[in-house]
Design an enzyme around this catalytic site. Structure first.
Site, PDB file in Angstrom:
ATOM      1  N   LEU A 139     -21.659  45.038  30.473  1.00  0.00           N
ATOM      2  CA  LEU A 139     -20.159  44.009  30.871  1.00  0.00           C
ATOM      3  C   LEU A 139     -20.736  44.218  32.196  1.00  0.00           C
ATOM      4  O   LEU A 139     -20.158  43.055  33.316  1.00  0.00           O
ATOM      5  CB  LEU A 139     -19.397  44.118  30.311  1.00  0.00           C
ATOM      6  CG  LEU A 139     -18.989  43.168  28.669  1.00  0.00           C
ATOM      7  CD1 LEU A 139     -18.189  43.899  27.994  1.00  0.00           C
ATOM      8  CD2 LEU A 139     -19.147  41.564  29.081  1.00  0.00           C
ATOM      9  N   PHE A 189     -19.113  47.384  27.258  1.00  0.00           N
ATOM     10  CA  PHE A 189     -18.996  47.533  28.668  1.00  0.00           C
ATOM     11  C   PHE A 189     -19.519  47.623  29.754  1.00  0.00           C
ATOM     12  O   PHE A 189     -19.618  47.858  30.513  1.00  0.00           O
ATOM     13  CB  PHE A 189     -17.614  49.128  28.578  1.00  0.00           C
ATOM     14  CG  PHE A 189     -16.461  48.709  29.798  1.00  0.00           C
ATOM     15  CD1 PHE A 189     -16.149  48.101  30.334  1.00  0.00           C
ATOM     16  CD2 PHE A 189     -16.848  49.947  30.741  1.00  0.00           C
ATOM     17  CE1 PHE A 189     -15.347  47.789  31.497  1.00  0.00           C
ATOM     18  CE2 PHE A 189     -16.103  49.877  31.874  1.00  0.00           C
ATOM     19  CZ  PHE A 189     -15.333  48.611  31.882  1.00  0.00           C
ATOM     20  N   HIS A 233     -20.178  43.446  38.758  1.00  0.00           N
ATOM     21  CA  HIS A 233     -18.860  44.033  38.885  1.00  0.00           C
ATOM     22  C   HIS A 233     -19.096  45.353  39.229  1.00  0.00           C
ATOM     23  O   HIS A 233     -18.089  46.082  39.852  1.00  0.00           O
ATOM     24  CB  HIS A 233     -18.287  44.276  37.194  1.00  0.00           C
ATOM     25  CG  HIS A 233     -16.807  44.575  36.897  1.00  0.00           C
ATOM     26  ND1 HIS A 233     -15.444  44.169  37.438  1.00  0.00           N
ATOM     27  CD2 HIS A 233     -16.201  45.765  36.693  1.00  0.00           C
ATOM     28  CE1 HIS A 233     -14.738  45.349  37.319  1.00  0.00           C
ATOM     29  NE2 HIS A 233     -15.304  46.314  36.756  1.00  0.00           N
ATOM     30  N   SER A 249     -12.972  49.017  40.598  1.00  0.00           N
ATOM     31  CA  SER A 249     -11.742  48.225  39.023  1.00  0.00           C
ATOM     32  C   SER A 249     -10.234  48.718  38.839  1.00  0.00           C
ATOM     33  O   SER A 249      -9.567  48.492  39.227  1.00  0.00           O
ATOM     34  CB  SER A 249     -12.720  48.678  38.154  1.00  0.00           C
ATOM     35  OG  SER A 249     -12.481  47.197  37.128  1.00  0.00           O
ATOM     36  N   ASP A 277     -19.110  38.552  39.309  1.00  0.00           N
ATOM     37  CA  ASP A 277     -18.921  39.530  38.102  1.00  0.00           C
ATOM     38  C   ASP A 277     -17.861  39.406  36.971  1.00  0.00           C
ATOM     39  O   ASP A 277     -17.636  37.824  36.848  1.00  0.00           O
ATOM     40  CB  ASP A 277     -16.791  40.268  38.746  1.00  0.00           C
ATOM     41  CG  ASP A 277     -16.491  41.176  38.500  1.00  0.00           C
ATOM     42  OD1 ASP A 277     -16.904  41.422  36.991  1.00  0.00           O
ATOM     43  OD2 ASP A 277     -16.122  41.720  39.081  1.00  0.00           O
ATOM     44  N   TRP A 291     -12.945  52.638  34.696  1.00  0.00           N
ATOM     45  CA  TRP A 291     -12.583  52.891  33.160  1.00  0.00           C
ATOM     46  C   TRP A 291     -13.867  53.277  32.625  1.00  0.00           C
ATOM     47  O   TRP A 291     -15.096  53.189  32.280  1.00  0.00           O
ATOM     48  CB  TRP A 291     -11.741  52.348  32.154  1.00  0.00           C
ATOM     49  CG  TRP A 291     -11.916  52.261  30.518  1.00  0.00           C
ATOM     50  CD1 TRP A 291     -10.601  53.317  30.538  1.00  0.00           C
ATOM     51  CD2 TRP A 291     -12.680  51.995  29.912  1.00  0.00           C
ATOM     52  NE1 TRP A 291     -11.203  52.934  28.660  1.00  0.00           N
ATOM     53  CE2 TRP A 291     -12.242  52.783  28.609  1.00  0.00           C
ATOM     54  CE3 TRP A 291     -13.889  51.092  29.589  1.00  0.00           C
ATOM     55  CZ2 TRP A 291     -13.023  52.071  27.762  1.00  0.00           C
ATOM     56  CZ3 TRP A 291     -14.384  50.734  28.372  1.00  0.00           C
ATOM     57  CH2 TRP A 291     -13.899  51.216  27.537  1.00  0.00           C
TER      58      TRP A 291
END
Length: 243
Positions: free
Chosen positions: A133, A130, A219, A68, A191, A11
């Site tokens: 993260l 994001f 991740h 993902s 992750d 994403w």
């Protein structure tokens, strides 16, 4: 075309994070044709619309894989195509991204709802968060997040929100159970978006699939550790009889 692998991105960050992995795979096997394909640019979170577009535009009889969200879509498309898909590679892809009673090994629903609200208020700031993260757990997390963000495409807030709605709605359990081809699920040891319990939960549901772990990786291990991820994929392809 069992020598062709299609990789789908996650994403919001575009195809660039997958390019080093694609290059590493080509370096391991010059016969393997690796394509990194963008996700559909839709203003709807309807999964069938996304899958219809992917199905119409991606070659058949290829391996399908993704990182993902891309891995979740690859799983759904593999189940839809059945024997017209050579196999499936899911990279840091949970079976559900958002937790529910039947799948607690995922992001809490309230955490995801707050994230979506933040995206509706300020998409640019949310994308930056994001990227952080995704990089959390990497040796150079800030440098990796800058790499992720620097190559991200410009997308409207509506398209980003549609992608989040899709991410919240997808549940690949039935698709993975239905797909009879070979499956590799690679997870990252550190992750921040896919809980550490997810691999065990996957094996409990599907004990016959191949599950691997890249230790001490984030991740975004497709960009952080592309050669290790490529080696794991290549070993699996060889084992599946595609070398």
């Amino acid at each position: 075309m069992r020598d062709r692998l299609i990789l789908l991105p996650g994403w919001g960050l575009g195809t660039a994070p997958l390019e080093p992995l694609a290059e590493a795979l080509r370096g391991l096997d010059a016969r393997l044709r690796v394509q990194v394909e963008p996700l559909p640019r839709l203003d709807s979170g309807d999964a069938e619309a996304w899958l219809d577009e992917l199905d119409a535009n991606l070659p058949e009889d290829a391996w399908l894989g993704g990182w993902s969200l891309g891995g979740m879509l690859a799983a759904e498309l593999a189940a839809r195509r059945g024997e017209r898909c050579s196999g499936l590679l899911c990279l840091a892809s949970n079976l559900r991204f958002v937790a529910e009673v039947g799948w607690p090994a995922a992001m809490p629903a309230e955490t995801f709802a707050a994230f979506r609200q933040g995206c509706a208020r300020d998409a640019t700031a949310t994308l930056k968060r994001f990227a952080l993260l995704c990089a959390q757990g990497a040796g150079d997390a800030r440098g990796l997040s800058r790499q992720l963000l620097g190559a991200a495409p410009q997308e409207s807030a509506q398209r980003l929100l549609s992608g989040l709605d899709l991410l919240a709605a997808l549940d690949t359990r039935a698709a993975l159970q239905a797909f009879v081809g070979p499956q590799l699920h690679l997870f990252a040891g550190l992750d921040a978006l896919v809980p550490a319990e997810a691999p065990a939960a996957l094996l409990e549901l599907l004990p016959d699939v191949e599950v691997g772990l890249i230790d001490t990786a984030s991740h975004a291990f497709v960009l952080e550790r592309p050669h290790e991820v490529a080696a794991a994929i290549q070993a699996f392809l060889h084992e599946a009889g595609d070398d």
